[in-house]
Design an enzyme around this catalytic site. Structure first.
Site, PDB file in Angstrom:
ATOM      1  CB  CYS A   1      -3.112   0.632  -2.646  1.00 38.46           C
ATOM      2  SG  CYS A   1      -3.148   2.383  -3.052  1.00 38.46           S
TER       3      CYS A   1
ATOM      4  CD  GLU B   1      -0.506   7.427   5.194  1.00 40.34           C
ATOM      5  OE1 GLU B   1       0.692   7.551   5.439  1.00 40.34           O
ATOM      6  OE2 GLU B   1      -1.055   6.310   5.033  1.00 40.34           O
TER       7      GLU B   1
ATOM      8  CB  CYS C   1      -9.795   4.663  -0.025  1.00 41.06           C
ATOM      9  SG  CYS C   1      -8.184   5.181   0.618  1.00 41.06           S
TER      10      CYS C   1
ATOM     11  CG  ASP D   1      -1.860   1.234   1.214  1.00 38.27           C
ATOM     12  OD1 ASP D   1      -2.545   1.447   0.199  1.00 38.27           O
ATOM     13  OD2 ASP D   1      -1.901   1.986   2.211  1.00 38.27           O
ATOM     14  CB  SER D   2       0.186   4.749  -0.919  1.00 39.67           C
ATOM     15  OG  SER D   2      -1.003   4.880  -0.174  1.00 39.67           O
TER      16      SER D   2
ATOM     17  CG  HIS E   1      -5.374   5.217   3.912  1.00 34.47           C
ATOM     18  ND1 HIS E   1      -4.810   4.578   2.841  1.00 34.47           N
ATOM     19  CD2 HIS E   1      -4.356   5.812   4.584  1.00 34.47           C
ATOM     20  CE1 HIS E   1      -3.493   4.788   2.853  1.00 34.47           C
ATOM     21  NE2 HIS E   1      -3.196   5.523   3.900  1.00 34.47           N
TER      22      HIS E   1
HETATM   23  N1  DGL Z   1      -5.037   3.100   0.613  1.00 32.54           N
HETATM   24  C1  DGL Z   1      -4.991   3.772  -0.668  1.00 32.54           C
HETATM   25  C2  DGL Z   1      -6.217   3.405  -1.478  1.00 32.54           C
HETATM   26  O1  DGL Z   1      -6.828   2.381  -1.197  1.00 32.54           O
HETATM   27  C3  DGL Z   1      -4.762   5.226  -0.428  1.00 32.54           C
HETATM   28  C4  DGL Z   1      -4.186   5.905  -1.581  1.00 32.54           C
HETATM   29  C5  DGL Z   1      -3.379   7.128  -1.274  1.00 32.54           C
HETATM   30  O2  DGL Z   1      -2.216   6.963  -0.929  1.00 32.54           O
HETATM   31  O3  DGL Z   1      -3.906   8.221  -1.471  1.00 32.54           O
HETATM   32  O4  DGL Z   1      -6.584   4.076  -2.415  1.00 32.54           O
END
Ligand code: DGL
Length: 273
Positions: free
Chosen positions: A73, A158, A192, A10-11, A194
């Site tokens: 992600c 974040e 997402c 993931d990011s 997150h």
């Molecule tokens: N968890 C990522 C997603 O599902 C977040 C992406 C991001 O870094 O903006 O899209």
């Protein structure tokens, strides 16, 4: 047998919500989690940048002996997965596999909605890619889909600002804006990884009668089924029940956040890409 962990990418921290469910449903396997925290969020970055960063992380996980990588992600799944699967894998590592989170979510969501009016919340990248409407249209042609980009939600997570009035403001704003597009929406995809970390806030502003779909369980169940259908891959994944965490940013920050998100102590290692 040498370790051949399943890679979860993931990011940043969001993919931990997917890893948690995967490790719960498939505890026997070894896993490597890679969070590209140094370059998160990906959500508002261009197609080329998300593709370049994601490919780099996938190659990193391949070099750490992962045979199978899950892009946990949505943004990376929306903007990079298809190109990696079709263009890069055949030359880079024809025997290895990269899977995403959008298709498994779309496959089951039609069965949740009674009105067949679905809402999708996601990053700007995921929403603009139209990946959810495209996949849902293929699978459930009679479904109506409305989307809303929530560019502030990932930065809120974040930066650990989930329980603040700032979080309340942006969650309420985006939720209201989505629901104003269609009064018949009865199911909302949190598109997402997150967003489950904002679940308490989202539930505060969600009208009764609307279901929220989070992806952890869905992606984990889809991986169970994938491994069952692909014994050639299943036998290549090592089973030591070990999880190793890597971040491209500060390990201290990662450990503190990941320990909070997973509810158990995490000790990560730093990776420079
Ligand atoms: N968890 C990522 C997603 O599902 C977040 C992406 C991001 O870094 O903006 O899209």
């Amino acid at each position: 047998m040498s370790k051949k962990p399943i890679g979860i990418f993931d990011s940043g921290y969001g993919g931990l919500t997917i890893l948690k469910e995967i490790a719960h449903q498939l505890p026997a396997y070894d896993y490597i989690y890679l969070g590209d925290n140094a370059r998160a969020p990906y959500g508002s970055r261009s197609f080329e940048t998300v593709y370049e960063y994601t490919l780099q992380c996938v190659q990193q996980l391949f070099s750490m002996d992962c045979e199978l990588v899950i892009l946990a992600c949505n943004t990376a799944s929306a903007k990079a997965l298809r190109t990696i699967q079709q263009k890069d894998l055949p030359t880079l590592a024809p025997q290895k596999r990269v899977l995403g989170v959008i298709r498994p979510t779309a496959e089951v969501v039609g069965t949740y909605s009674k009105t067949k009016h679905i809402g999708v919340l996601g990053t700007t990248g995921t929403i603009n890619s139209e990946s959810y409407p495209i996949e849902l249209e293929k699978l459930f042609p009679s479904i109506t889909v409305h989307q809303e980009a929530c560019p502030m939600w990932v930065p809120i997570v974040e930066n650990h600002e989930m329980n603040t009035i700032g979080a309340d403001y942006f969650v309420q704003k985006n939720l209201n804006s989505l629901l104003a597009k269609d009064v018949n929406i009865d199911t909302i995809i949190l598109g997402c990884t997150h967003y489950p970390l904002l679940l308490d806030t989202i539930k505060k502003y969600l009208p009764t009668g609307i279901s929220l779909i989070t992806q952890g369980e869905i992606v984990a169940e889809s991986l169970v089924s994938y491994l069952h259908r692909h014994p050639e891959m299943e036998t290549r994944c090592s089973k030591g029940g070990e999880i190793n965490y890597f971040t491209t940013d500060s390990t201290e920050n990662f450990d503190a956040a990941a320990t909070l998100f997973l509810g158990r102590e995490v000790k990560s290692k730093h990776l420079a890409l």
